[in-house]
Design an enzyme around this catalytic site. Structure first.
Site, short mmCIF file in Angstrom:
data_model
loop_
_atom_site.label_atom_id
_atom_site.label_comp_id
_atom_site.label_asym_id
_atom_site.label_seq_id
_atom_site.Cartn_x
_atom_site.Cartn_y
_atom_site.Cartn_z
N CYS A 156 43.74 61.70 46.62
CA CYS A 156 43.73 62.88 45.72
C CYS A 156 42.55 63.77 45.59
O CYS A 156 42.23 64.23 46.45
CB CYS A 156 44.57 62.24 44.52
N GLY A 195 45.01 31.32 23.65
CA GLY A 195 45.62 32.38 24.45
C GLY A 195 44.81 32.19 25.86
O GLY A 195 43.98 31.36 26.04
N GLU A 247 48.45 53.71 45.49
CA GLU A 247 48.06 52.68 44.88
C GLU A 247 49.51 52.39 43.93
O GLU A 247 49.37 51.20 43.22
CB GLU A 247 47.08 53.00 44.02
N HIS A 249 49.02 59.46 46.20
CA HIS A 249 48.41 58.16 45.62
C HIS A 249 49.13 56.78 46.09
O HIS A 249 50.36 56.36 45.98
CB HIS A 249 48.91 58.11 43.84
N SER A 302 40.90 33.26 26.77
CA SER A 302 39.73 32.18 26.22
C SER A 302 39.83 30.87 26.74
O SER A 302 38.97 30.09 27.08
CB SER A 302 39.90 32.18 24.67
#
Length: 511
Positions: A79, A225, A171, A169, A228
């Site tokens: 782009c 979580g 992606e 694009h 961590s």
């Protein structure tokens, strides 16, 4: 030596998607601001120039020396990157007659290894207001669309290494064969061998951690979580018992979470100390109703407790954190550091007096990559696939004052909701779900008795990255069953509602 692709960030909303697509092809990549000096280290295999909200024709256009880059490695402009390439090499880029945004049909005009296995026509996604009207001398047109004369091109011997450009694009999801084109650039043009896998990452990271840490001690705040936990497991593999984990029960965790998480940490073999600080947090939160004040109290209490525990361990020099790549990218923004950067993303901001060196083994990974590494490390799926949960916990899902009784009510209702999502096989199809206790009481009837009890709201959203989200269209039968179970089993709640707000404009949390 790890091969690497460098992605130059010109401020596009899609830059992270380019990185994710490259990573999905098992090639390591990094995003860097367009104006940062490039180090041409031996492992650098190619450079991708991303999109931008700016125009190459603006007086203050974002300019880089593409000629210098392509002397060293292959380059792909996407782009804005393609428009900048065309302009700098002598082509013509003008304002489009109309802004081109959305789906288009790409027609491949010539066979090239860059477009290998790409169909003669395929859907692509456009998002630009400038158009390449004329290619520079020595460049060759590879593809077009109905309205775009130059949709794909390459340099034909005008540079030392291959130089390609795409106006669309590749992606994004809507470019149906875009990932094929990107992989062609990585493999056919840059010569990448695509060996950057979770196993590869673990081996390299553990070796790097051993080198960084040596015989020193690391302290780390754990939350249960995925970030961590995976970070701690990697550090533990490198230094064993020299990692000291601290997991604090702040009184606003989910039902039985403190005990369950400690049990899992023990099974994994982590050296973690659990601190029951519920009463301390409840005392500090008493009478507080403002969301920001509650957040600050919880963060402050945590820092206080963490600091106390850290001082009990002699000779700690390093602080482990579960910082992931989006946090790092945010701090290197084209437009300067964001005001919302989480400088201590797992621990809520630690006192400067601690003077600890950071250890951040996940700082190169996206969230989905963290999960894949966690699975490779053998961390239980229930922990790896856990929904995001806010640092202040249930305190910001209890609107108004937080009390122990309200926490108990919400924990019970939330446990029914979470268990129900798992029972109905809906948990993994939802990005995040939670229950909110409203400061609203309503009249109800149970048997022959009238009740006047609390209302809870159920929240569930679908998302890719958490930046935007849509409310999850959970089955009516499921919602009915959960509502009945909560009302029948949680004394103090007699009404259940479902939140159908998307993000934006609504955030996931109510506070």
């Amino acid at each position: 030596m790890t091969e690497k692709i460098l992605i130059l960030d010109f401020g596009s909303q899609y830059t992270q998607l380019i990185a994710r697509a490259v990573r999905e092809a098992n090639v390591y990549c990094e995003i860097t601001p367009y104006n940062k000096e490039i180090v041409y280290e031996p492992g650098l295999k190619g450079i991708i120039l991303g999109g931008s909200p700016f125009s190459v024709n603006e007086e203050k256009a974002l300019i880089v020396d593409i000629k210098a880059m392509v002397d060293k490695v292959p380059v792909l402009g996407i782009c804005y990157g393609a428009q900048l390439t065309a302009k700098l090499f002598g082509g013509r880029v003008d304002k489009s007659e109309k802004r081109e945004y959305g789906r288009a049909i790409f027609s491949k005009l010539k066979e090239d290894s860059f477009l290998e296995n790409v169909s003669a026509t395929s859907q692509v996604w456009m998002s630009h207001s400038d158009t390449i009207k004329e290619l520079p001398e020595g460049f060759e047109l590879l593809g077009t669309t109905e309205s775009i004369p130059v949709a794909a091109f390459k340099s034909n011997g005008a540079a030392a290494h291959p130089l390609y450009g795409l106006q669309f694009h590749p992606e994004v999801y809507h470019s149906t064969e875009g990932k094929i084109i990107l992989k062609n650039f990585l493999v056919n043009i840059c010569g990448c061998i695509c060996d950057w896998t979770p196993e590869h990452f673990i081996t390299d990271t553990v070796a790097a951690l051993k080198k960084q840490i040596g015989n020193r001690k690391v302290i780390m705040a754990l939350s249960g979580g995925v970030d961590s936990t995976v970070a701690a497991t990697l550090i533990h593999r490198a230094i064993g018992e020299n990692l000291y984990g601290i997991f604090v029960d702040n009184g606003v965790l989910r039902k039985d979470e403190f005990e369950q998480v400690l049990k899992t940490y023990n099974e994994i073999g982590l050296n973690v100390k659990g601190i029951d600080a519920k009463e301390h947090f409840y005392t500090k939160l008493a009478g507080k109703v403002e969301p920001e004040e509650k957040r600050k109290i919880i963060g402050g209490c945590f820092i206080e407790i963490f600091d106390q525990e850290a001082k009990k361990i002699e000779g700690v020099e390093l602080l482990g954190q579960g910082t992931i790549y989006p946090d790092v990218i945010e701090s290197l923004s084209v437009h300067g550091p964001s005001a919302t950067i989480k400088s201590h993303h797992n621990v809520g901001g630690l006192p400067d007096t601690m003077k600890l060196e950071l250890v951040e083994p996940l700082r190169s990974l996206f969230k989905d990559e963290v999960r894949r590494v966690g699975a490779e490390l053998g961390i239980p799926a229930l922990m790896i696939n856990r929904h995001p949960f806010p640092g202040p916990g249930l305190a910001i899902r209890i609107l108004g004052e937080v009390t122990e009784d309200k926490v108990r009510l919400l924990q019970e209702a939330d446990a029914i909701y979470m268990n129900g999502l798992k029972k109905y096989n809906l948990y993994t199809s939802v990005w995040q779900a939670g229950t909110i206790l409203l400061p609203v009481k309503s009249v109800g009837v149970m048997g022959d008795e009238r009740t006047y009890e609390f209302t809870v709201a159920l929240r569930a959203v679908t998302s890719v990255d958490g930046m935007t989200a849509d409310w999850a269209h959970l089955p009516y039968e499921f919602l009915a069953d959960i509502s009945n179970e909560i009302i029948n089993n949680v004394k103090g709640i007699n009404r259940v509602v479902y939140d159908i707000s998307s993000k934006p404009p609504a955030t996931f949390e109510w506070e």
